[in-house]
Scaffold this active site. Structure first.
Site, PDB file in Angstrom:
ATOM      1  N   SER A  65       0.794  -1.244   0.000  1.00  9.61           N
ATOM      2  CA  SER A  65       0.000   0.000   0.000  1.00  9.61           C
ATOM      3  C   SER A  65       0.814   1.275   0.000  1.00  9.61           C
ATOM      4  O   SER A  65       0.252   2.350  -0.256  1.00  9.61           O
ATOM      5  CB  SER A  65      -0.951   0.009   1.191  1.00  9.61           C
ATOM      6  N   LYS A  68       0.392   3.286  -3.067  1.00 11.24           N
ATOM      7  CA  LYS A  68      -0.819   4.101  -3.298  1.00 11.24           C
ATOM      8  C   LYS A  68      -0.500   5.598  -3.362  1.00 11.24           C
ATOM      9  O   LYS A  68      -1.131   6.342  -4.111  1.00 11.24           O
ATOM     10  CB  LYS A  68      -1.845   3.823  -2.206  1.00 11.24           C
ATOM     11  N   TYR A 193      -3.252  -2.071 -10.347  1.00 11.43           N
ATOM     12  CA  TYR A 193      -3.200  -2.052  -8.883  1.00 11.43           C
ATOM     13  C   TYR A 193      -2.393  -3.221  -8.328  1.00 11.43           C
ATOM     14  O   TYR A 193      -1.496  -3.032  -7.492  1.00 11.43           O
ATOM     15  CB  TYR A 193      -4.625  -2.076  -8.312  1.00 11.43           C
ATOM     16  N   TYR A 244      -4.485   3.970   8.160  1.00 12.35           N
ATOM     17  CA  TYR A 244      -5.863   3.427   8.188  1.00 12.35           C
ATOM     18  C   TYR A 244      -6.563   3.764   9.503  1.00 12.35           C
ATOM     19  O   TYR A 244      -6.451   4.902   9.960  1.00 12.35           O
ATOM     20  CB  TYR A 244      -5.851   1.919   7.904  1.00 12.35           C
ATOM     21  N   VAL A 262       1.335  -3.902   3.772  1.00 10.19           N
ATOM     22  CA  VAL A 262       1.316  -5.222   4.428  1.00 10.19           C
ATOM     23  C   VAL A 262       2.572  -6.042   4.114  1.00 10.19           C
ATOM     24  O   VAL A 262       2.764  -7.107   4.680  1.00 10.19           O
ATOM     25  CB  VAL A 262       0.055  -6.033   4.060  1.00 10.19           C
TER      26      VAL A 262
END
Ligand code: DON
Length: 308
Positions: A65, A68, A193, A244, A262
């Protein structure tokens, strides 16, 4: 940064390595479960060209992530902020990174922010190019430019594994298509992605990304690759959403714009000063590196780098 030169980085890392025992490596993506849960590497880079590294800072892992924020930079360059944020919100969701719940219940009718999977898949769909291959090649070139490393590439074993098992993300992609958030082919967006998440990096690469943000979009050669107005948006969303549904606690305890993955990575930014890259794959229940978070809490306390 004179203060860093006297720091015993090895001692600070080894003190926090103990926290790796409190986390677990990710197992929902094939191959990620093969990571060494006790691994811990840190790299800190300053604007003067100094690098302070300790532990397994050269060990390769997938960016997941953290990718992103890079994809969001390119999507903003490609489409402008008005279009991007007409399709994805700017608000913390308060939910896990892979939550589907608010996609339908929210009156917003769009993902809460670009850091959660739903928002990130929508953002990946916005990268411009003739076809899926061209779109990802543009994105990979952009990663290499920002991290100043032309050797960066995809771990295709992890990419294929995630693509074959990524049905929760696939369901989000098709829902976003039904809502008009994704305009093109869903599978094309998902492929971008899954590939971006599978880009293989080290803590040093991640520190270079952090340094790029600390320099407000300028590389070590002085090239302004991304305008300050976009970098400011990226750092703000890292601060409010990057960890998050632990972003609030992280902002209080660490107080630096950061983004987790992760694969065990965390990128943190001390604006105008430092880029920090961390690799420690033992994760907490929110998907954030346990030892990496604890290290950053100590580091922010020792040097009072908190932005607020
Ligand atoms: O889509 C996924 O679930 C992963 N490729 C990325 C999730 C992730 O890294 C969450 N961050 N902690």
């Amino acid at each position: 940064m004179e203060a860093l030169k006297t720091m015993d980085l090895n001692a600070l890392l080894e003190k926090n390595r103990a926290f790796t025992s409190l986390g677990k490596v990710a197992n929902y993506i094939p191959e990620l479960d093969k990571a060494n849960p006790n691994a811990f590497g840190v790299c800190i880079m300053d604007l003067e060209g100094n690098e302070y590294c300790a532990g397994e800072c050269n060990e390769k892992f997938t960016i997941q992530s953290i990718s992103k924020i890079v994809t969001l930079m390119l999507a903003l360059l490609d489409n402008g902020k008005e279009y991007v944020f007409s399709k994805v919100g700017m608000e913390p969701s308060g939910d896990p990174f892979n939550s589907i719940r608010k996609l339908e219940t929210s009156s917003r009718k769009k993902p809460y922010n670009p850091m959660i999977n739903a928002g990130a898949i929508a953002v990946s769909s916005m990268i411009k190019g003739d076809d899926g291959r061209d779109k990802f090649n543009r994105l990979l070139d952009f990663f290499r430019k920002i991290m100043e490393d032309d050797s960066i590439d995809v771990n295709y074993k992890i990419y294929i594994g995630e693509s074959e098992t990524g049905n929760r993300n696939r369901s989000m992609g098709y829902f976003l298509k039904s809502e008009g958030i994704i305009k093109g082919e869903v599978e094309e967006a998902l492929d971008v992605y899954f590939k971006q998440c599978s880009i293989e990096v080290t803590a040093k690469n991640i520190a270079k990304l952090g340094l790029f943000l600390a320099r407000n979009g300028v590389t070590s050669t002085g090239e302004q690759v991304v305008p300050y107005k976009i970098i400011r948006i990226i750092k703000t969303l890292m601060f409010t959403c990057g960890m998050y549904d632990k972003s609030g606690e992280f902002a209080v305890k660490v107080g630096l714009p950061s983004k987790s993955g992760v694969g065990g990575g965390i990128v943190s930014v001390v604006p105008g000063k430092l880029g920090i890259g961390i690799y420690a794959p033992a994760l907490d229940e929110k998907g954030n590196s346990v030892a990496g978070t604890k290290f950053l809490e100590d580091f922010a306390e020792m040097f009072d780098f908190r932005v607020l």
